[in-house]
Design an enzyme around this catalytic site. Structure first.
Site, PDB file in Angstrom:
ATOM      1  N   CYS A 241       0.836  -1.196   0.000  1.00 52.40           N
ATOM      2  CA  CYS A 241       0.000   0.000   0.000  1.00 52.40           C
ATOM      3  C   CYS A 241       0.874   1.250   0.000  1.00 52.40           C
ATOM      4  CB  CYS A 241      -0.920   0.028   1.219  1.00 52.40           C
ATOM      5  SG  CYS A 241      -2.275  -1.164   1.143  1.00 52.40           S
ATOM      6  N   VAL A 242       0.395   2.305  -0.655  1.00 48.50           N
ATOM      7  CA  VAL A 242       1.128   3.562  -0.690  1.00 48.50           C
ATOM      8  C   VAL A 242       1.252   4.128   0.718  1.00 48.50           C
ATOM      9  CG1 VAL A 242       1.128   5.917  -1.573  1.00 48.50           C
ATOM     10  CG2 VAL A 242       0.335   4.045  -3.021  1.00 48.50           C
TER      11      VAL A 242
END
Length: 309
Positions: free
Chosen positions: A120-121
């Site tokens: 995930c960013v």
């Protein structure tokens, strides 16, 4: 030699032959073969699946999206319906931010590497627990409001579902939400990773429950309270007393225990919280054990931080 007689062809025979030929032609054009239907749906980027539906379990051909909709947990199905009905991507984006504001926070002690969603960013943590009724409840947290909103959507949609429904769920529902236009490719990928993490957690919970067997239902209520409080508050001190017997005079079912408890808990989790918020946090964790769904009728609470002891 006598001339050969011409075969007699009556109007009825001609009509029958024409009708039969037309029937075959109509049938092939209205009901294309399976391979033809697959090709048509593939051209539109869809996949065709055969499912058995109805009391007679007849085979029915559905697109993957249609099949996924019939297999989704009810809460998730409602969310998909609501989101897909919103034509404006910006409104869907704002709804995610609203979900983020309403999401119950995940305690800091559970924001651990084993609960972290990879790929995930932003940083995202997901935790799940198996309830007494066999359903799964999720909690999540993120350092980004948008990602937190995506996590909240999954928490709302999957909590309350049985493990089998979550593990067998196809990720095609993500496309049906209509969020792709509102999110960057990396956000879309992170959303998928959150879902896959929840499936993994569910599988582990179901596996642990299966190995524990039916004995889990015979755990005393005091032990269930202890497990829940330790999992959620990581207390430095915890004392639980079952006072149910002293209330048996006006509540006969209390004679067997499990209805009235005194809880004294010391935890860093209460730092910065007043007494009311501390008690609300505990009642929230023990909600499933309280009446009417559980046996607990009353709790007497003492909640302190280590500095207050």
């Amino acid at each position: 030699m006598a001339p050969r007689a011409k075969p007699v062809t009556c109007a009825r025979m001609k009509t029958t032959a024409l009708t039969s030929r037309a029937s075959r032609t109509s049938s092939s054009s209205c009901l294309p073969c399976t391979s033809t239907r697959r090709a048509r749906f593939a051209r539109d980027g869809l996949e065709l699946r055969k499912v058995r539906r109805g009391p007679e379990k007849k085979n029915t051909w559905l697109t993957t999206a249609q099949a996924a909709a019939t297999e989704m947990p009810n809460a998730l199905k409602s969310l998909v319906t609501a989101f897909s009905a919103v034509p404006d991507p910006m409104l869907r984006y704002k709804q995610l931010l609203h979900f983020a504001e309403k999401l119950e926070p995940l305690a800091v002690e559970h924001q651990t590497p084993e609960n972290k969603v990879e790929g995930c960013v932003s940083q995202v943590w997901v935790k799940g627990r198996l309830e007494e009724d066999g359903t799964v409840t999720f909690q999540a947290e993120s350092d980004s409001q948008l990602t937190k909103g995506l996590a909240a959507l999954l928490v709302k949609g999957l909590s309350g579902a049985e493990p089998e429904a979550i593990v067998s769920l196809e990720p095609s529902f993500i496309e049906m939400l209509g969020l792709k236009q509102s999110l960057t490719p990396s956000r879309n990928n992170g959303f998928l990773n959150m879902f896959l993490k929840m499936q993994k957690i569910t599988q582990e919970l179901a596996s642990s429950a299966g190995s524990a067997g039916s004995d889990a239902r015979n755990i005393p209520m005091s032990k269930k309270i202890e497990n829940a409080l330790r999992d959620n508050f990581n207390p430095s001190s915890l004392d639980i007393q079952d006072d149910s017997a002293s209330h048996a005079g006006h509540r006969p079912d209390s004679a067997d225990g499990g209805t009235h408890f005194r809880v004294e808990i010391v935890s860093d989790s209460f730092e910065g919280m007043n007494t009311i918020k501390r008690h609300k946090a505990i009642y929230g964790v023990l909600a499933d054990y309280m009446e009417p769904s559980g046996s607990i009728h009353a709790l007497s609470l003492s909640t302190k931080t280590p500095a207050e002891v």
